[in-house]
Motif scaffolding. Sequence first.
Motif, mmCIF file in Angstrom:
data_model
loop_
_atom_site.group_PDB
_atom_site.id
_atom_site.type_symbol
_atom_site.label_atom_id
_atom_site.label_comp_id
_atom_site.label_asym_id
_atom_site.label_seq_id
_atom_site.Cartn_x
_atom_site.Cartn_y
_atom_site.Cartn_z
ATOM 1 N N GLN A 87 0.843 -1.193 0.000
ATOM 2 C CA GLN A 87 0.000 0.000 0.000
ATOM 3 C C GLN A 87 0.883 1.249 0.000
ATOM 4 O O GLN A 87 1.673 1.477 0.906
ATOM 5 C CB GLN A 87 -0.915 -0.001 1.208
ATOM 6 N N GLY A 88 0.753 2.047 -1.048
ATOM 7 C CA GLY A 88 1.540 3.272 -1.182
ATOM 8 C C GLY A 88 2.879 3.057 -1.867
ATOM 9 O O GLY A 88 3.634 4.002 -2.048
ATOM 10 N N HIS A 89 3.191 1.813 -2.225
ATOM 11 C CA HIS A 89 4.471 1.506 -2.871
ATOM 12 C C HIS A 89 4.229 0.600 -4.073
ATOM 13 O O HIS A 89 3.917 -0.569 -3.922
ATOM 14 C CB HIS A 89 5.419 0.800 -1.893
ATOM 15 N N LYS A 90 4.380 1.175 -5.286
ATOM 16 C CA LYS A 90 4.214 0.383 -6.505
ATOM 17 C C LYS A 90 5.570 -0.153 -6.931
ATOM 18 O O LYS A 90 6.500 0.618 -7.150
ATOM 19 C CB LYS A 90 3.668 1.251 -7.643
ATOM 20 N N PRO A 91 5.691 -1.474 -7.065
ATOM 21 C CA PRO A 91 6.984 -2.024 -7.488
ATOM 22 C C PRO A 91 7.170 -2.006 -9.000
ATOM 23 O O PRO A 91 7.645 -2.979 -9.589
ATOM 24 C CB PRO A 91 6.940 -3.454 -6.943
ATOM 25 N N VAL A 92 6.787 -0.923 -9.651
ATOM 26 C CA VAL A 92 6.984 -0.750 -11.089
ATOM 27 C C VAL A 92 7.491 0.663 -11.319
ATOM 28 O O VAL A 92 7.349 1.538 -10.471
ATOM 29 C CB VAL A 92 5.677 -0.985 -11.900
ATOM 30 N N GLY A 93 8.072 0.876 -12.480
ATOM 31 C CA GLY A 93 8.555 2.207 -12.836
ATOM 32 C C GLY A 93 10.023 2.388 -12.500
ATOM 33 O O GLY A 93 10.748 1.448 -12.164
ATOM 34 N N VAL A 94 10.442 3.619 -12.589
ATOM 35 C CA VAL A 94 11.849 3.952 -12.390
ATOM 36 C C VAL A 94 12.306 3.636 -10.970
ATOM 37 O O VAL A 94 13.399 3.126 -10.758
ATOM 38 C CB VAL A 94 12.091 5.452 -12.703
ATOM 39 N N THR B 291 11.651 -13.524 8.085
ATOM 40 C CA THR B 291 12.724 -13.028 7.237
ATOM 41 C C THR B 291 12.458 -13.456 5.800
ATOM 42 O O THR B 291 12.277 -14.638 5.520
ATOM 43 C CB THR B 291 14.082 -13.596 7.699
ATOM 44 N N PHE B 292 12.409 -12.482 4.915
ATOM 45 C CA PHE B 292 12.205 -12.710 3.491
ATOM 46 C C PHE B 292 13.402 -12.138 2.758
ATOM 47 O O PHE B 292 14.072 -11.229 3.258
ATOM 48 C CB PHE B 292 10.962 -11.969 2.970
ATOM 49 N N THR B 293 13.619 -12.631 1.569
ATOM 50 C CA THR B 293 14.567 -11.958 0.689
ATOM 51 C C THR B 293 13.755 -11.169 -0.335
ATOM 52 O O THR B 293 12.595 -11.509 -0.620
ATOM 53 C CB THR B 293 15.496 -12.957 -0.045
ATOM 54 N N ILE B 294 14.358 -10.155 -0.860
ATOM 55 C CA ILE B 294 13.678 -9.345 -1.869
ATOM 56 C C ILE B 294 13.408 -10.184 -3.115
ATOM 57 O O ILE B 294 12.370 -10.035 -3.757
ATOM 58 C CB ILE B 294 14.494 -8.077 -2.167
ATOM 59 N N THR B 295 14.304 -11.099 -3.408
ATOM 60 C CA THR B 295 14.104 -11.975 -4.568
ATOM 61 C C THR B 295 12.865 -12.839 -4.402
ATOM 62 O O THR B 295 12.118 -13.055 -5.374
ATOM 63 C CB THR B 295 15.349 -12.868 -4.759
ATOM 64 N N GLN B 296 12.613 -13.317 -3.201
ATOM 65 C CA GLN B 296 11.412 -14.123 -2.960
ATOM 66 C C GLN B 296 10.145 -13.309 -3.202
ATOM 67 O O GLN B 296 9.173 -13.800 -3.778
ATOM 68 C CB GLN B 296 11.418 -14.672 -1.533
ATOM 69 N N ILE B 297 10.168 -12.056 -2.785
ATOM 70 C CA ILE B 297 8.988 -11.196 -3.001
ATOM 71 C C ILE B 297 8.824 -10.910 -4.490
ATOM 72 O O ILE B 297 7.713 -10.979 -5.025
ATOM 73 C CB ILE B 297 9.111 -9.896 -2.177
ATOM 74 N N TRP B 298 9.932 -10.591 -5.191
ATOM 75 C CA TRP B 298 9.856 -10.351 -6.636
ATOM 76 C C TRP B 298 9.294 -11.583 -7.349
ATOM 77 O O TRP B 298 8.436 -11.461 -8.229
ATOM 78 C CB TRP B 298 11.228 -10.031 -7.226
#
Length: 150
Positions: A20-27, A47-54
């Motif tokens: 919410q409030g953070h779009k993971p698209v764009g520049v 604990t998550f990794t950013i790769t897992q979320i992507w």
Amino acid sequence: MDDEIVWTPELEIELFHSMQGHKPVGVSRHFQMVHIHDKLSRATNRTFTITQIWDHLKSMYNLDELNDLESNPFPMDQKDFCLPEDYGCELDNDDKVAPALKSGSIPPSPILPESPGTGRRKRTRTLSSNPSPASPATASGKRRRVDRNA
């Protein structure tokens, strides 16, 4: 840590709340993902990794297409560049010289010196034979600061 996360409906809801409030698209998608990662980790105490979320977001959405649809705040319009006519920009062949350059009608740049002797000289320190009492020279030839309040 296990590389595979079981995305339960509760965990996905927390992910959506974190987005919410953070779009993971764009520049700024990578900066936004850092915020999503931080919020999700705090909300779930996991604990998550950013790769897992992507990877999970890519399984739900076509992020490449969404990225292309996002407007670019830094438009890069490309135009052909040509000098003004008085500089003789129109050239037929690469081996020809522009008429203005050939005739010497372009004035010299005020930034560059006209001859090698007119450039800036390096400023050097010299010791006077009679140093002032305010800044006496030391034996090594260097000046030292004198405390005037003493």
